[in-house]
Design an enzyme around this catalytic site. Structure first.
Site, PDB file in Angstrom:
ATOM      1  CB  SER A  39      34.978  39.494  34.531  1.00  0.00           C
ATOM      2  OG  SER A  39      35.516  40.286  35.560  1.00  0.00           O
TER       3      SER A  39
ATOM      4  CE1 TYR B 232      39.901  39.869  31.969  1.00  0.00           C
ATOM      5  CE2 TYR B 232      38.847  41.309  33.579  1.00  0.00           C
ATOM      6  CZ  TYR B 232      39.149  40.029  33.127  1.00  0.00           C
ATOM      7  OH  TYR B 232      38.703  38.933  33.828  1.00  0.00           O
TER       8      TYR B 232
END
Length: 232
Positions: free
Chosen positions: A136, A149
């Site tokens: 990501s 995250y």
């Protein structure tokens, strides 16, 4: 590698979002798919909609190394392995339950290891294949409420970069994908709680390479103070 009729592709997190879209794209190019997710109903619905024959439904949680190992063994030879499964919870770390942090770490990071490890020896033995790791943009540029995250995604990125070099000469390629903002189900469980700067449909841009402070100023100008509150 060239994807054509009969290319064998295994995708984790295949039942929804990016994983589902990838499954559809590979199937339309003639690939035979191993569809991995925890939801049998969603996988069966997907398999029924895909063109082609021979697709396998593989019920497994990537956070359980025995389950994902068994799924990979059941599928057999893999030409393209897509480690896509992931979860997210956006919350300041001080307020984040440690169980949520552990869940992201186990699914996003350890789940990647648990997926790649059992598939790699056979790919090396065959002298061909491609490992695709879906990380990501959060692994490049950290932002508030995504400390854990982002850390799991940064771990995936570093792992993929090193693995790319380790597999030199084996015939096995490594690709790391760094999406920005996508319209998926990843945040369905907390969509109403996302900060205003994170909810629009424009791609989140990262300017971290030149200067973190410059990146913060640019991000504040684009998305407001909530996106990068600290100035020192």
């Amino acid at each position: 590698m060239q994807v054509s009729e009969g290319t064998r592709v295994l995708i984790t997190g295949a039942s929804r979002g990016l994983g589902r879209s990838l499954a559809e794209a590979f199937a339309w190019r003639g690939a035979v798919l191993g569809l991995v997710a925890r939801s049998e109903d969603e996988l069966r619905e997907l398999a029924d909609e895909l063109p082609g024959d021979g697709h396998k439904i593989l019920i497994a949680d990537v956070a359980d190394r025995r389950q994902i190992g068994a799924a990979i063994e059941a599928f057999g030879d893999i030409d393209v392995l897509v480690a896509n499964a992931g979860v997210a919870r956006y919350l300041n770390f001080a307020d984040l339950p440690i169980e949520e942090a552990e869940r992201m770490t186990t699914t996003n990071w350890l789940g990647t290891l648990y997926t790649v490890k059992p598939a790699l020896p056979r790919m090396i033995e065959r002298g061909k294949g491609s490992v695709v790791i879906v990380s990501s943009g959060a692994g490049l540029r950290a932002f508030p409420k995504a400390s854990v995250y982002g850390a799991t995604k940064a771990a995936q990125l570093t792992f993929a970069r090193a693995l790319h070099h380790e597999l030199d000469g084996t015939g096995v390629a490594v690709t790391v994908v760094m999406p920005g903002e996508l319209e998926t189900h990843l945040h369905d469980h907390q969509r109403a709680d996302l900060p205003d700067w994170r909810q629009d449909k424009y791609a989140l841009r990262f300017f971290q390479g030149v200067s973190p402070r410059l990146a913060d100023r640019l991000l504040r100008s684009m998305r407001g103070k909530a996106a990068a509150p600290r100035r020192n």
